[in-house]
Scaffold this active site. Structure first.
Site, PDB file in Angstrom:
ATOM      1  N   GLY A 212       0.972  -1.211  -0.033  1.00 20.24           N
ATOM      2  CA  GLY A 212       0.109   0.077  -0.141  1.00 20.24           C
ATOM      3  C   GLY A 212       0.764   1.307   0.049  1.00 20.24           C
ATOM      4  O   GLY A 212       2.049   1.148  -0.425  1.00 20.24           O
ATOM      5  N   GLY A 213       0.139   2.407   0.438  1.00 25.19           N
ATOM      6  CA  GLY A 213       1.124   3.532   0.501  1.00 25.19           C
ATOM      7  C   GLY A 213       2.239   3.759   1.606  1.00 25.19           C
ATOM      8  O   GLY A 213       2.900   4.433   1.578  1.00 25.19           O
ATOM      9  N   MET A 214       1.930   2.801   2.686  1.00 30.28           N
ATOM     10  CA  MET A 214       3.118   2.912   3.503  1.00 30.28           C
ATOM     11  C   MET A 214       3.925   1.616   3.590  1.00 30.28           C
ATOM     12  O   MET A 214       5.005   1.631   3.898  1.00 30.28           O
ATOM     13  CB  MET A 214       2.123   2.807   4.930  1.00 30.28           C
ATOM     14  CG  MET A 214       1.766   4.301   5.542  1.00 30.28           C
ATOM     15  SD  MET A 214       1.037   4.284   7.203  1.00 30.28           S
ATOM     16  CE  MET A 214       2.507   3.538   8.298  1.00 30.28           C
TER      17      MET A 214
ATOM     18  N   GLU B  79       4.571  -2.770   2.778  1.00 29.44           N
ATOM     19  CA  GLU B  79       4.542  -3.938   1.929  1.00 29.44           C
ATOM     20  C   GLU B  79       4.070  -5.270   3.081  1.00 29.44           C
ATOM     21  O   GLU B  79       4.433  -5.122   4.101  1.00 29.44           O
ATOM     22  CB  GLU B  79       5.426  -4.328   1.084  1.00 29.44           C
ATOM     23  CG  GLU B  79       6.842  -4.577   1.735  1.00 29.44           C
ATOM     24  CD  GLU B  79       7.964  -4.826   0.526  1.00 29.44           C
ATOM     25  OE1 GLU B  79       7.633  -4.783  -0.446  1.00 29.44           O
ATOM     26  OE2 GLU B  79       9.118  -4.992   1.016  1.00 29.44           O
ATOM     27  N   VAL B  80       3.149  -6.267   2.745  1.00 34.43           N
ATOM     28  CA  VAL B  80       2.821  -7.283   3.571  1.00 34.43           C
ATOM     29  C   VAL B  80       3.138  -8.579   2.848  1.00 34.43           C
ATOM     30  O   VAL B  80       2.871  -8.891   1.899  1.00 34.43           O
ATOM     31  CB  VAL B  80       1.232  -7.357   3.595  1.00 34.43           C
ATOM     32  CG1 VAL B  80       0.643  -8.245   4.677  1.00 34.43           C
ATOM     33  CG2 VAL B  80       0.869  -5.921   4.221  1.00 34.43           C
TER      34      VAL B  80
ATOM     35  N   LYS C 138       4.259  -7.219   8.114  1.00 41.93           N
ATOM     36  CA  LYS C 138       4.166  -5.761   7.574  1.00 41.93           C
ATOM     37  C   LYS C 138       5.328  -4.949   7.811  1.00 41.93           C
ATOM     38  O   LYS C 138       5.865  -5.021   8.911  1.00 41.93           O
ATOM     39  CB  LYS C 138       2.882  -5.063   8.092  1.00 41.93           C
ATOM     40  CG  LYS C 138       2.855  -3.515   7.476  1.00 41.93           C
ATOM     41  CD  LYS C 138       1.563  -2.960   8.123  1.00 41.93           C
ATOM     42  CE  LYS C 138       1.513  -1.490   7.648  1.00 41.93           C
ATOM     43  NZ  LYS C 138       0.317  -0.832   8.160  1.00 41.93           N
TER      44      LYS C 138
ATOM     45  N   ASP D 131      -8.432   4.415   7.475  1.00 39.06           N
ATOM     46  CA  ASP D 131      -8.225   3.768   6.217  1.00 39.06           C
ATOM     47  C   ASP D 131      -9.024   2.597   5.892  1.00 39.06           C
ATOM     48  O   ASP D 131      -8.743   1.649   5.406  1.00 39.06           O
ATOM     49  CB  ASP D 131      -6.826   3.441   6.027  1.00 39.06           C
ATOM     50  CG  ASP D 131      -6.228   3.127   4.809  1.00 39.06           C
ATOM     51  OD1 ASP D 131      -7.003   3.722   3.874  1.00 39.06           O
ATOM     52  OD2 ASP D 131      -5.079   2.445   4.535  1.00 39.06           O
TER      53      ASP D 131
END
Length: 323
Positions: free
Chosen positions: A24-26, A28-29, A47, A153
């Site tokens: 996502g914007g912050m 990775e998972v 994460k 979110d």
């Protein structure tokens, strides 16, 4: 704090990261295995911040805050956080592994199968999300800071659906106390206008996201006019005109479900029909057939002023809207 990009088969301390689930914007998972040696240790989800953000103290603090807050949450509709670890200067948020797909992926699988998700599914899933949010609000209000923490979110890619029909909320990485301004990122088109404009936010920003998700799932007002009206009410650009809380929004959803019952059994049946579970022999990871092709991160953008909300259209595989 530094971080470096990883590829499948990479060790982070005692965790073997073998399947990238999304970004996502912050951060990775990753799906990971705890402990060295094939077949040993528990499966967890890791994460970590994206490399360029891992050097930004603001995002490092957000991850620390997410870990501290979510570690106190124990609710069947919230993904459980197991801890925060630092390995070679990289922060790892360790979470429980839930064999599931995202609501985003389920919607995409239905589209690829040429069918629409039943309106009652959206009502049931979002009712479960409201339960989780109200629990998190109450928990944070009675916590050390004494301030309600909003999620900030809510989107289809942050809502998990399990094969037995369970629903879980994921990713409190953008959570913030009510009244706080200047978000670092947001997910369009599910972010409230006041959040994108970096104004003070309260729990009605989460209500906006709930309404936007409902509209995205319905796709057209003719499918369920009552739910469509509810989605529009919740996602109005003027916060004072929205339902005052997730509980109020949930009450309207439950009224609909009383007439058109839908629950874990129906959701589980739909999941098993669309997901086609299979096993990857090289990793032992459970994946989800056609849904796997829809995996991807949230469409995060940096916060910027917005006068009017973008009305969501049907969900596509990338978290964007189909025009």
């Amino acid at each position: 704090m530094a971080s470096r990009p990883v590829s499948p088969g990479f060790w982070r301390g005692r965790f073997f990261l073998h399947t990238r689930l999304g970004a996502g914007g912050m951060g990775e998972v990753w799906l990971a295995r705890e402990g060295r040696g094939r077949g040993c240790g528990a499966t967890v989800v890791i994460k970590q911040l994206l490399p360029h953000l891992a050097r930004d103290a603001r995002y490092v603090e957000l991850l620390r805050r997410e870990a501290a807050f979510t570690a106190t949450l124990h609710h069947p509709n919230i993904v459980r956080v197991l801890g925060l670890e630092e390995v070679d200067g990289t922060l790892l948020l360790v979470m429980e592994h839930v064999p599931c797909c995202t609501l985003q992926q389920l919607a995409e699988a239905a589209r690829l199968a040429g069918e629409a998700l039943p309106p009652a599914l959206g009502a049931f899933v979002l009712s479960c999300v409201c339960e989780a949010l109200e629990y998190a609000y109450a928990r944070s209000a009675h916590g050390e800071g004494g301030r309600v923490m909003i999620h900030g979110d809510i989107s289809p890619s942050n809502l998990l659906v399990a094969p037995e029909g369970g629903v879980k909320v994921l990713d409190f990485g953008l959570s913030r106390p009510e009244g706080e301004c200047a978000p670092l990122a947001a997910t369009r088109p599910f972010a409230a206008p006041e959040l994108l404009a970096s104004g003070p936010v309260d729990r009605r920003a989460d209500v906006y996201a709930l309404g936007a998700v409902l509209l995205a799932l319905l796709e057209h007002p003719s499918r369920a006019p009552e739910l469509w009206a509810l989605g529009q009410w919740a996602s109005t650009s003027r916060p004072h005109l929205r339902p005052a809380s997730a509980a109020d929004f949930q009450g309207e959803l439950e009224t609909f479900l009383a007439r058109e019952p839908f629950g874990p059994r129906q959701l589980g049946r739909l999941w098993r029909r669309l997901a086609s579970p299979r096993t990857e022999p090289e990793t032992g990871a459970s994946t989800t057939g056609v849904l796997e092709r829809g995996a991807g991160g949230s469409a995060h953008v940096e916060a910027e002023p917005a006068n009017q909300p973008v009305k969501p259209g049907p969900v596509d595989a990338r978290g964007a809207r189909r025009r």
